[in-house]
Design an enzyme around this catalytic site. Sequence first.
Site, PDB file in Angstrom:
ATOM      1  N   ASP A   1      -0.126  -5.664   0.040  1.00 30.21           N
ATOM      2  CA  ASP A   1      -1.353  -6.174  -0.352  1.00 30.21           C
ATOM      3  C   ASP A   1      -1.096  -7.311  -0.936  1.00 30.21           C
ATOM      4  OD1 ASP A   1      -2.798  -3.428   0.313  1.00 30.21           O
ATOM      5  OD2 ASP A   1      -2.257  -2.568  -1.276  1.00 30.21           O
TER       6      ASP A   1
ATOM      7  N   CYS B   1       0.712  -1.237  -0.335  1.00 29.94           N
ATOM      8  CA  CYS B   1      -0.316  -0.316   0.369  1.00 29.94           C
ATOM      9  C   CYS B   1       1.043   1.354   0.423  1.00 29.94           C
ATOM     10  CB  CYS B   1      -1.046   0.154   1.204  1.00 29.94           C
ATOM     11  SG  CYS B   1      -2.000   1.066   1.215  1.00 29.94           S
TER      12      CYS B   1
END
Length: 154
Positions: A59, A52
Site C-alpha cells: 500500500d 495490506c
Amino acid sequence: MTDPRYETLGQLGRAAEAPDSPDAATLERVENPEREADYLVRFTCPEFTSLCPVTGQPDFAHLVIDYAPDKWIVESKSLKLFLTSFRNHGAFHEACTTMIGKRLVEAISPKWLRIGGYWYPRGGIPIDVFAQWGEAPAGLWIPDQGVQPYRGRG
C-alpha cells in the site's frame, strides 16, 4: 569533537539499518532550539509504503506530519528510519496513520500534532486518514497540507 548535546543520539551521524518493524524502531529527540516561539514543523513523506494485512500487497501513501514543538523536536533521521520500518508491516491505513502520530506524541510531547495520510486507491477507493493531538497554539500559522484529493487519470 562531538557536541555533548547530541551524544545520546544512536542513529544520527552513524550507519543505521532500517528497523524490521515499527515496534523495533526508535524515535530520537533533541531539545527544541527555539522554545520561546510557537512554530510549525512539517515532514512530508510522499512515498510511504506498508503492507495490506490481508493480502500482503503493498500500500502506498503520501503522509504529511505537522507539529508545534514544546521541549523536544524529533530527530529527522530517526523519523525516516521509523517510517521505513513500515515497508514490511501489515496494517490497515487507519492503523498505520494513527500509530505514527501516537508514537510521535509519545516521543516528543508536542504542543500540537496532526497527521494526514493520503492513501492511494485499494480496490478502487482512495482512503484518507487524518488525526490530531492537542490544540494548535493561538496564532500559529498552519498552512494547508497541499495534497490534492485523488482524481485518478481523469
